[in-house]
Design a protein around this motif. Structure first.
Motif, PDB file in Angstrom:
ATOM      1  N   PRO A  82     -42.445   6.071   9.607  1.00 30.81           N
ATOM      2  CA  PRO A  82     -43.721   5.375   9.734  1.00 30.81           C
ATOM      3  C   PRO A  82     -43.475   3.964  10.268  1.00 30.81           C
ATOM      4  CG  PRO A  82     -43.055   5.519   7.428  1.00 30.81           C
ATOM      5  CD  PRO A  82     -42.034   6.251   8.218  1.00 30.81           C
ATOM      6  N   PHE A  83     -44.483   3.380  10.851  1.00 31.01           N
ATOM      7  CA  PHE A  83     -44.408   1.998  11.350  1.00 31.01           C
ATOM      8  C   PHE A  83     -43.258   1.758  12.308  1.00 31.01           C
ATOM      9  CE2 PHE A  83     -45.769   1.866   6.808  1.00 31.01           C
ATOM     10  CZ  PHE A  83     -47.129   1.758   7.057  1.00 31.01           C
ATOM     11  N   ARG A  92     -51.710   1.714   5.289  1.00 30.39           N
ATOM     12  CA  ARG A  92     -52.018   0.287   5.286  1.00 30.39           C
ATOM     13  C   ARG A  92     -53.245  -0.016   4.430  1.00 30.39           C
ATOM     14  NH1 ARG A  92     -49.711  -3.952   8.868  1.00 30.39           N
ATOM     15  NH2 ARG A  92     -49.973  -4.699   6.755  1.00 30.39           N
ATOM     16  N   PRO A 139     -52.294   0.348  -0.658  1.00 32.43           N
ATOM     17  CA  PRO A 139     -51.066  -0.330  -1.087  1.00 32.43           C
ATOM     18  C   PRO A 139     -50.260   0.461  -2.114  1.00 32.43           C
ATOM     19  CG  PRO A 139     -52.889  -1.868  -1.042  1.00 32.43           C
ATOM     20  CD  PRO A 139     -53.471  -0.519  -0.793  1.00 32.43           C
ATOM     21  N   GLU A 151     -48.131   2.770  -0.224  1.00 33.40           N
ATOM     22  CA  GLU A 151     -47.023   2.047   0.394  1.00 33.40           C
ATOM     23  C   GLU A 151     -45.976   1.666  -0.644  1.00 33.40           C
ATOM     24  OE1 GLU A 151     -47.713  -1.243   2.955  1.00 33.40           O
ATOM     25  OE2 GLU A 151     -48.105   0.116   4.625  1.00 33.40           O
ATOM     26  N   HIS A 152     -46.437   1.352  -1.828  1.00 32.06           N
ATOM     27  CA  HIS A 152     -45.487   0.992  -2.882  1.00 32.06           C
ATOM     28  C   HIS A 152     -44.587   2.177  -3.234  1.00 32.06           C
ATOM     29  CE1 HIS A 152     -43.783  -1.091  -6.287  1.00 32.06           C
ATOM     30  NE2 HIS A 152     -44.025  -0.029  -7.036  1.00 32.06           N
ATOM     31  N   LEU A 161     -43.886   4.623  -1.315  1.00 29.16           N
ATOM     32  CA  LEU A 161     -43.031   4.852  -0.153  1.00 29.16           C
ATOM     33  C   LEU A 161     -41.875   3.861  -0.138  1.00 29.16           C
ATOM     34  CD1 LEU A 161     -42.581   6.487   2.413  1.00 29.16           C
ATOM     35  CD2 LEU A 161     -44.172   4.968   3.609  1.00 29.16           C
ATOM     36  N   LEU A 162     -42.179   2.627  -0.507  1.00 23.27           N
ATOM     37  CA  LEU A 162     -41.141   1.594  -0.585  1.00 23.27           C
ATOM     38  C   LEU A 162     -40.080   1.978  -1.616  1.00 23.27           C
ATOM     39  CD1 LEU A 162     -39.936  -1.176   0.080  1.00 23.27           C
ATOM     40  CD2 LEU A 162     -41.568  -2.201  -1.520  1.00 23.27           C
ATOM     41  N   GLN A 163     -40.524   2.403  -2.759  1.00 20.87           N
ATOM     42  CA  GLN A 163     -39.598   2.814  -3.816  1.00 20.87           C
ATOM     43  C   GLN A 163     -38.685   3.935  -3.331  1.00 20.87           C
ATOM     44  OE1 GLN A 163     -39.580   2.305  -7.522  1.00 20.87           O
ATOM     45  NE2 GLN A 163     -41.685   1.750  -8.041  1.00 20.87           N
ATOM     46  N   THR A 196     -37.981   4.711  -0.260  1.00 20.00           N
ATOM     47  CA  THR A 196     -37.112   4.252   0.824  1.00 20.00           C
ATOM     48  C   THR A 196     -35.938   3.442   0.273  1.00 20.00           C
ATOM     49  OG1 THR A 196     -39.074   4.146   2.226  1.00 20.00           O
ATOM     50  CG2 THR A 196     -37.100   3.070   3.050  1.00 20.00           C
ATOM     51  N   LEU A 197     -36.215   2.625  -0.728  1.00 26.34           N
ATOM     52  CA  LEU A 197     -35.139   1.842  -1.352  1.00 26.34           C
ATOM     53  C   LEU A 197     -34.122   2.779  -2.017  1.00 26.34           C
ATOM     54  CD1 LEU A 197     -37.301  -0.989  -2.960  1.00 26.34           C
ATOM     55  CD2 LEU A 197     -35.514  -1.334  -1.253  1.00 26.34           C
ATOM     56  N   GLY A 198     -34.610   3.802  -2.665  1.00 24.18           N
ATOM     57  CA  GLY A 198     -33.719   4.772  -3.302  1.00 24.18           C
ATOM     58  C   GLY A 198     -32.872   5.502  -2.276  1.00 24.18           C
ATOM     59  N   GLU A 199     -33.503   5.871  -1.180  1.00 22.93           N
ATOM     60  CA  GLU A 199     -32.788   6.583  -0.124  1.00 22.93           C
ATOM     61  C   GLU A 199     -31.722   5.685   0.496  1.00 22.93           C
ATOM     62  OE1 GLU A 199     -33.272   9.772   0.387  1.00 22.93           O
ATOM     63  OE2 GLU A 199     -31.783   9.847   1.995  1.00 22.93           O
TER      64      GLU A 199
END
Lengths: 232, 232
Positions: free
Chosen positions: A85-86, A115, A118, A121-122, A124-126, A128-131
Motif C-alpha cells: 500500500p502507499f 487513510r 486510522p 492503519e494502526h 497495519l502498522l503493527q 508491518t513492524l512485526g514483519e
DNA sequence: CGTCCATTTGAGGACGTTCAAGTAACGTGG
DNA sequence: CCACGTTACTTGAACGTCCTCAAATGGACG
C-alpha cells in the motif's frame, strides 16, 4: 450478510479494527479469490495494483536476480497482509505455495479506505513492524549461520508459525509434527542454500535423532531442545 | 520557540505530519541526545523503552548469535525513525557509527501520542513499509550473491543513500565520491562476509578500475555502469 | 621516529556448490 | 490395482569460494 461475516480471519486480520458498518464498506471494494498452488497474485517489479488479506493457505514472497537465482524473502499465513500500500511498485512477487484463499483489494481503493480509518492503519502498522522484526531476524540466518544451523532454524520456525492455522485448541504450543508447505527447492530458496545441501542437512538431523521424516513433506520433531541448540 | 523549530529534519522526519501545536506537545515528551561513535542507544533483546528520530549522523542496527557472530540488519540516516513502538522488546541493538544526534522519546509516551495522531502513524507506516522493502532487497544479497557482487552492491547503495545528508543541491544524484561511515569490519558485518574477503574485493574492484580508494574510508566511483553490472 | 591499530596480503583448509548418478514417491493410463 | 513414466529427492565425488590463521604493510598519533 457480507462475505466478511463468515470470514475465518475476521478477528485476526487487520479488519478486526473495523465495526460492522465499516466492514460492509470494505466488503464492497474487496473480492475473494482462490489461488492454485504455484499461482501468482503479484509479480516482482510490476506496478502495485493490488493488496490482499490472506484468508487461507500459505504464500511466498520472492525476488530474484536476472540470471535466475531466487530468494524467498517472506512467507505469509492466514490473516497476514500482502502487497504494497502507499507505494508505486512491489519489490517481490507473491505466489501461492498451497491452495490459497485471499481477499483482494485494488491498491488505490484500499489506500483511500485506509487513510479514512486510522484504526485500520494502526493494525497495519503493527503487522508491518512485526514483519520487519521477523525479516531482520532472518537476515542473521542468511548472513551468519551455517547450513546446519539454517535448516534447524527453519524447522523450529515452521513448528511455531504453522500453529496458528486452526484457531482453537492448543494455544501457541509449537507443533511436534507438521506438514511442510515447501518443496526442498523452496526451502533452499528460503535459506539461501542449494537443494542438495538442504537434503543433506535433513538426513543428518534425522540420523542424529533430532527429527523424523515420515515422508517428503512431513516433519516430526523428536528433540526440540537439541534442534534449538543446533539452530545457533 | 521549541527545539523542533530549528530541527534540520523537521520536514523529512515523521514529525512533518504535525502542525505547530502538535509539534509543541511532542517536543515536551522528547529530548535531544548526542551519541559518540560506537555508543549504543538501544541493546538487543532489552525491553523497548525508547524510540527516536535521527537528526544527524549514521547508526547501525545489529543482532548477533550467542557465540559472537554479528550481523548488521539495518543502517539509519537523518530523518529515519528508530526503536520498536507498540512492542515489548527490541530485536536488535542500535549503535552510532558516526557522532550522531537523535531526538529521543519514551516508548510509552510516544505510543500514546502516536495513537492520538493518525497522520503521524501514517508517516510511520510509510517509513516502515519502505524499510521493509529495503530489508527484503538486502535478503537477496545475503542469500544469493557472491562476495564480489555484495561489495559492489554495497558501494552502489552507499552512493545512493549518503546523498540525502545535505538537503540542498544536486537532487537524488548518486554520489561519485564519498566517505564511508563504516570500518572494514562493519562492512563485513553488513554483507555477511569476513573482513579479509571484503578487503580483497575492494582491492579487486580498484585494480579493475571500477573504483578508486584514496584512503581507507574514501571511495570514488570511476565506472558506475561497470559497478552496477558487478552488483548482479 | 616509533608504537599501535586497521587493513592488506598470503597460504591452507573447510564448507557448500556443482555436476552427475541413483533412488523413492507420485500420478497416470492400461 | 499394478506397471510405467515422471518428478522430486537423495547420495556421491570433485571443485571452488570464502573462511581461517598468520604475517606484512601502512597510516595515525604521540
Amino acid at each position: 450478510m457480507t462475505a466478511c461475516d463468515t470470514c475465518v480471519v475476521r478477528n485476526r486480520a487487520i479488519c478486526s479494527s473495523l465495526d460492522s458498518n465499516e466492514l460492509e464498506t470494505l466488503n464492497t471494494i474487496g473480492r475473494r479469490r482462490t489461488l492454485a498452488p504455484g499461482e501468482s497474485l503479484i509479480w516482482e517489479g510490476e506496478d502495485s495494483v493490488l493488496v490482499a488479506n490472506v484468508i487461507d493457505g500459505v504464500l511466498k514472497l520472492s525476488t530474484g536476480t536476472e540470471d535466475g537465482r531466487e530468494q524467498i524473502v517472506g512467507v505469509v499465513y492466514p490473516s497476514d497482509f500482502i502487497g504494497r500500500p502507499f507505494g508505486s511498485t512491489t519489490g517481490h512477487g507473491v505466489t501461492a505455495l498451497t491452495e490459497a484463499k485471499v481477499c483482494v483489494f485494488s491498491r488505490r481503493d484500499f489506500d483511500a479506505f485506509a487513510r479514512e480509518h486510522p484504526a485500520l492503519e494502526h493494525k497495519l502498522l503493527q503487522r508491518t513492524l512485526g514483519e520487519l522484526d521477523r525479516t531482520r531476524r532472518w537476515m542473521l540466518l542468511l548472513g551468519r549461520k551455517s547450513a546446519g544451523e539454517r535448516v534447524a532454524s527453519f524447522i523450529v520456525e515452521m513448528s511455531e508459525r504453522l500453529v496458528e492455522q486452526g484457531c482453537q485448541g492448543t494455544h501457541d504450543q509449537p507443533l511436534k509434527r507438521f506438514s511442510l508447505p515447501f518443496s526442498r527447492q523452496q526451502i533452499a530458496d528460503v535459506l539461501g542454500l542449494t537443494i542438495e545441501t538442504v537434503s543433506r542437512q535433513f538426513t543428518r538431523l534425522k540420523s542424529e535423532g533430532l527429527v523424523d521424516l515420515p515422508s517428503r513433506r512431513e516433519v516430526e520433531i523428536l528433540d526440540r531442545e537439541g534442534l534449538i541448540a543446533e539452530a545457533g
